[in-house]
Design a protein around this motif. Structure first.
Motif, mmCIF file in Angstrom:
data_model
loop_
_atom_site.group_PDB
_atom_site.id
_atom_site.type_symbol
_atom_site.label_atom_id
_atom_site.label_comp_id
_atom_site.label_asym_id
_atom_site.label_seq_id
_atom_site.Cartn_x
_atom_site.Cartn_y
_atom_site.Cartn_z
ATOM 1 N N MET A 1 -20.371 11.183 61.102
ATOM 2 C CA MET A 1 -19.900 11.223 62.484
ATOM 3 C C MET A 1 -19.412 9.858 62.921
ATOM 4 S SD MET A 1 -19.326 13.031 65.012
ATOM 5 C CE MET A 1 -20.201 14.538 65.301
ATOM 6 N N LEU B 1 -13.460 27.168 59.255
ATOM 7 C CA LEU B 1 -13.027 25.774 59.134
ATOM 8 C C LEU B 1 -11.534 25.639 59.396
ATOM 9 C CD1 LEU B 1 -13.951 22.968 58.441
ATOM 10 C CD2 LEU B 1 -13.370 23.412 56.091
ATOM 11 N N TYR C 1 -15.183 13.554 56.827
ATOM 12 C CA TYR C 1 -16.363 14.091 57.493
ATOM 13 C C TYR C 1 -17.025 15.147 56.620
ATOM 14 C CZ TYR C 1 -19.436 15.976 60.985
ATOM 15 O OH TYR C 1 -20.558 16.374 61.655
ATOM 16 N N LEU C 2 -16.177 16.050 56.094
ATOM 17 C CA LEU C 2 -16.741 17.140 55.305
ATOM 18 C C LEU C 2 -17.267 16.621 53.976
ATOM 19 C CD1 LEU C 2 -13.895 19.458 56.307
ATOM 20 C CD2 LEU C 2 -16.271 19.772 56.909
ATOM 21 N N GLU D 1 -25.284 12.718 58.101
ATOM 22 C CA GLU D 1 -24.567 13.248 59.257
ATOM 23 C C GLU D 1 -24.162 12.123 60.196
ATOM 24 O OE1 GLU D 1 -27.507 14.472 58.344
ATOM 25 O OE2 GLU D 1 -27.006 16.482 57.622
ATOM 26 N N GLU E 1 -14.699 23.650 46.776
ATOM 27 C CA GLU E 1 -14.360 23.048 48.067
ATOM 28 C C GLU E 1 -14.306 21.533 47.947
ATOM 29 O OE1 GLU E 1 -16.494 25.432 47.647
ATOM 30 O OE2 GLU E 1 -16.039 27.054 49.039
ATOM 31 N N LEU F 1 -16.545 19.413 64.593
ATOM 32 C CA LEU F 1 -17.092 19.086 63.272
ATOM 33 C C LEU F 1 -18.613 19.090 63.282
ATOM 34 C CD1 LEU F 1 -14.650 16.310 62.130
ATOM 35 C CD2 LEU F 1 -14.888 18.571 61.180
ATOM 36 N N ILE G 1 -10.075 13.038 58.517
ATOM 37 C CA ILE G 1 -10.902 14.218 58.806
ATOM 38 C C ILE G 1 -11.625 14.763 57.555
ATOM 39 C CG2 ILE G 1 -10.886 16.550 59.776
ATOM 40 C CD1 ILE G 1 -9.884 15.136 62.033
ATOM 41 N N THR H 1 -14.968 29.478 55.354
ATOM 42 C CA THR H 1 -13.667 28.859 55.071
ATOM 43 C C THR H 1 -12.702 29.073 56.216
ATOM 44 O OG1 THR H 1 -14.057 29.422 52.776
ATOM 45 C CG2 THR H 1 -11.840 28.737 53.371
ATOM 46 N N LEU I 1 -10.211 23.542 62.468
ATOM 47 C CA LEU I 1 -9.444 22.309 62.283
ATOM 48 C C LEU I 1 -8.121 22.391 63.036
ATOM 49 C CD1 LEU I 1 -10.080 21.407 58.551
ATOM 50 C CD2 LEU I 1 -10.982 20.310 60.562
ATOM 51 N N TYR J 1 -19.889 22.666 63.389
ATOM 52 C CA TYR J 1 -19.617 23.313 62.112
ATOM 53 C C TYR J 1 -20.601 22.837 61.059
ATOM 54 C CZ TYR J 1 -17.091 25.217 58.209
ATOM 55 O OH TYR J 1 -16.764 25.933 57.108
ATOM 56 N N GLU J 2 -20.816 21.532 61.054
ATOM 57 C CA GLU J 2 -21.698 20.965 60.047
ATOM 58 C C GLU J 2 -23.109 21.541 60.192
ATOM 59 O OE1 GLU J 2 -24.122 18.226 60.592
ATOM 60 O OE2 GLU J 2 -24.601 18.560 58.487
ATOM 61 N N TRP K 1 -11.004 19.273 49.002
ATOM 62 C CA TRP K 1 -10.961 18.183 49.989
ATOM 63 C C TRP K 1 -10.624 16.852 49.345
ATOM 64 C CZ3 TRP K 1 -9.892 19.499 54.516
ATOM 65 C CH2 TRP K 1 -10.382 20.686 55.056
#
Lengths: 229, 569
Positions: free
Chosen positions: B191, A102, B147-148, B187, B111, A150, B144, A99, A106, A153-154, B115
């Motif tokens: 991206m 991230l 993406y997550l 992914e 999470e 990103l 952003i 966390t 960011l 991180y991914e 988000w």
């Protein structure tokens, strides 16, 4: 002009190299190159917003890049390496670490609401005021910045649990928590309400800008032929 | 309390996200109820906003202003007009529905909700910003998290799953894989989406900064800029500055809309995203594009808009037809809905390009209507995927025996998406078509063709999913039985049909926002004709423009014509 050009090169080169790094510390090094390119561009835009943004970005780097190096240290302490191959699916094993990784990350790529956004925005504004194409090139760095962080991180934190990740890996220690929480507080503070920081800088920046622009005027008067600044 | 409605709508999801950080993932019920109650507060406040917005007064209401940086002229300036109000309502409805659609999410639910709440709050933030800085701030903030959301909770396509051998996994970590157009992994989708949208967002940012620089007013406030900024007729690079700014802003924001050549991120992204994210994404995130074009290009550069908007009228035809045909041949449920969304967004561009009262109101109502219809379809595609773990239409079939409720809702969703009379989509569609007929007859014919195509591909998908022989592999699939699963669909259906039968309130609110805008854009005589420079107002055009409106309106919506006549400016 030349210096701004170098700064722009640093932004693009750093971001592009950071994209292909598999080692987190190398990635961070290249990302610093890219961020400092922004600082250079802002400084040599020679106007108020650019200088303000550069100063703020330097402060930001103290929080976000330092924070990411702390994170790299935490990762190193757990795996004795920061190579990508040692990670994968870590968010399940160490949720708190993931966390804060991230949040700080960011901030480094400039998500709105964090300090990075304010700094980069001011620099872009300053660069635009100087020459519009300075800004046009510098914004590319923002895009790549989002991409390299990103993506890394991914790959390191999500997905299936990596083979090298031990089940006994521990989450953040109290000492480590203090570090990342204090950094995150500063990141969000500057991101949401930067006025106190900007106010402190304003006086000296104004003086500096006045001096620089006065000298420009003088030098322009000196060579009347005026090759243009 | 009333005047702070916007703050409640905007900050309730943020507060919910903040509260969720401190809740452990081991209490899933608490996590969900915190997220749901944050969304509920936002929904209640936006219902109040929609109820309390005064269309007779018009203009920006519920305005909140808070200085952020005086030196740069940035302030958190919030306010909604008749265009923003329905979109804020749509976003909070979809957020609330989306929380329930993703009720059964197991993997890192906390999470996910954080988000999702941030995504929705950022979207709502764009719809109410009156400051260019914050408009961009929230816009970027909504990109952003995608993406997550895609990278963590998304799903791969069938093609990708076939290659998850050890060799394929090794490939996964190379740069080439991310840029590989055939891979279709989540992914890759994430991206592509983020790079595409942030690249174009940055183009729009350049436009915004150019406005800031050349207006010389040292402010980002849209209300000040639209009154005072004089950006016309500054020669740059062989053309004029206002055109450059307009093109940057238009294409920058049109990428998220998505307009035809810039659409390619969208179906891939929709297909990879989890159901609730697709709902929000297709439902409201795409409308950020149209909305920002209206707010920035239409408000600040009205004359350039009139001059250059035919670009949109040309491109929207390609959007409609191309999206429609690809949706017809696609075999993946979410690709079909994704391409259908990008095709339907072409109608909105058509309505915007025609630039008259009826068509632009139709475009705004269409944004609202499409949010509901596409939200339903994505929610149900998500349900089918959760039950069968496939989105491949040929391998599915006959599910109506197993899930009667979903299949009935799906029929309603298809009807709404096609624009069946009785749904709000019908009203929007007919307004766009009637409004644009005078100016763009060819495009209207193409739009009609698009409706036929919509009918064809949605019915084809419906048949493929719910009727015909059933694959016994999916005999364990079950219906949405509990109230939690049914609630989101029922909300969206009732809103869609409710406004379809009683559109007057929605129409009044939208007209109050559209009228002054269209008056500003069409009242001014083109620069080329006056030989005197910009800003010359001709009184001749106005009576003609306004007098035709009530006539058309009374044919279209008999009940609301009195109101619109009363308000015509």
């Amino acid at each position: 002009m030349v210096v701004v050009g170098l700064g722009l090169c640093a932004i693009l080169y750093g971001a592009w190299m950071a994209l292909v790094q598999a080692d987190f510390r190398r990635l961070l090094a290249y990302s610093s190159v890219s961020h400092l390119g922004f600082v250079v561009v802002g400084l040599f835009a020679l106007n108020f917003q650019g200088l303000q943004g550069s100063l703020l970005t330097m402060i930001n780097l103290g929080f976000s890049t330092a924070g990411l190096f702390f994170i790299a240290g935490f990762l190193y302490a757990r795996q004795q390496t920061t190579e990508l191959s040692a990670f994968g699916g870590m968010a399940k094993q160490v949720p708190l670490l993931a966390t804060f990784f991230l949040i700080i990350g960011l901030a480094s790529i400039g998500l709105p609401g964090t300090n990075g956004f304010v700094g980069e925005f001011l620099i872009l504004l300053g660069a635009f005021k100087a020459k519009w194409w300075f800004g046009a090139v510098a914004v590319l760095g923002v895009i790549f910045g989002a991409a390299y962080f990103l993506w890394y991180y991914e790959r390191s934190m999500f997905g299936p649990l990596g083979a090298a990740v031990k089940g006994t890996m521990s989450d953040l220690q109290p000492r480590e928590k203090i570090i990342v929480v204090s950094l995150s507080v500063m990141i969000l503070w500057i991101g949401l309400y930067p006025s106190p920081f900007l106010r402190i800088m304003n006086g000296s920046i104004q003086a500096l800008v006045d001096r620089v622009q006065q000298e420009t005027k003088v030098s322009l008067q000196d060579n009347r032929a005026g090759r243009g600044y | 309390m009333g005047e702070y409605a916007l703050l409640y709508i905007l900050f309730a999801p943020f507060a919910g996200a903040l509260a969720l950080i401190f809740i452990s993932n081991r209490q899933p019920l608490l996590v969900r109820s915190v997220a749901a109650s944050a969304a509920f507060v936002s929904l209640l406040a936006s219902l109040y906003l929609f109820y309390a917005y005064d269309p007779v007064k018009g203009g920006f209401q519920f305005v909140q202003k808070c200085e952020w940086s005086k030196q740069l002229g940035i302030s958190l300036h919030l306010g909604v007009d008749g265009i923003g109000t329905p979109l804020v309502l749509a976003s909070s409805i979809l957020l609330f529905a989306g929380i329930f659609v993703s009720w059964h999410i197991k993997d890192r639910a906390k999470e996910f909700y954080i988000w999702l709440l941030i995504l929705a709050a950022a979207t709502i933030g764009v719809f109410m910003s009156l400051d260019l800085f914050f408009l961009y701030f929230f816009y970027e903030m909504s990109v952003i998290p995608m993406y997550l959301l895609l990278g963590m909770w998304g799903s791969h396509t069938k093609k990708y799953l076939e290659m998850t051998d050890s060799e394929g996994l090794k490939q996964r970590d190379s740069v080439g894989f991310i840029l590989n157009f055939g891979s279709n992994s989540k992914e890759y989708a994430a991206m592509k989406l983020v790079l595409f949208l942030s690249a174009f967002a940055v183009a729009a940012l350049m436009g915004i900064l150019l406005i800031y620089k050349y207006s010389g007013l040292n402010t980002f406030d849209i209300l000040v800029l639209r009154e005072q900024a004089n950006l016309m007729n500054i020669p740059v690079l062989g053309t004029t500055l206002d055109r450059i700014i307009w093109v940057l802003v238009f294409f920058g924001f049109a990428s998220i809309a998505p307009l035809w050549p810039l659409h390619s991120w969208s179906p891939v992204g929709h297909a990879a995203a989890p159901a609730a994210t697709s709902m929000l994404h297709a439902g409201v995130l795409m409308k950020l594009g149209h909305f920002s074009i209206i707010r920035v290009a239409f408000e600040i550069l009205p004359e350039t808009t009139r001059e250059l908007m035919p670009i949109a009228a040309v491109l929207c035809m390609f959007s409609i037809v191309y999206g429609g045909f690809v949706a017809f041949y696609a075999k993946d449920t979410k690709y079909v809905i994704g391409y259908s969304s990008s095709s339907h967004m072409g109608y909105v561009f058509l309505g915007m390009a025609a630039l008259n009262y009826i068509s632009l109101s139709g475009a705004v109502i269409y944004m609202f209507a499409h949010a509901m219809a596409t939200g339903m379809l994505f929610a149900m595609a998500g349900w089918v995927y959760d039950q069968t773990h496939t989105r491949d239409i040929p391998s599915l079939g006959g599910l109506s025996n197993k899930m009667p409720f979903i299949s009935v809702c799906f029929v309603v969703g298809c009807m709404a998406s096609i624009g069946m009379p009785g749904t709000v989509n019908f009203i929007a569609e007919i307004m766009i078509i009637v409004g644009s007929w005078d100016k763009y007859p060819l495009q209207v014919v193409v739009a009609m063709l698009g409706i036929v195509l919509t009918l064809a591909y949605l019915f084809k998908m419906m048949r493929g999913l719910f009727y015909g022989p059933m694959n016994q592999k999916y005999s364990h699939a079950h219906d949405a039985i509990s109230a939690v699963d049914r609630l989101p669909l029922l909300i969206m259906i009732s809103i869609s049909i409710g406004f379809g039968i009683f559109p007057m309130r929605l129409y009044d609110v939208v007209r109050s926002g559209v009228d002054p805008l269209v008056a500003r854009i069409t009242r001014v005589v083109p620069v080329a004709q006056t030989h005197e420079g910009s800003g010359v107002r001709s009184e001749l055009i106005i009576p003609g423009a306004t007098s035709t409106v009530p006539v058309v309106a009374s044919k279209l919506l008999p009940l609301s014509s009195q109101v619109s006549r009363g308000e015509g400016k």
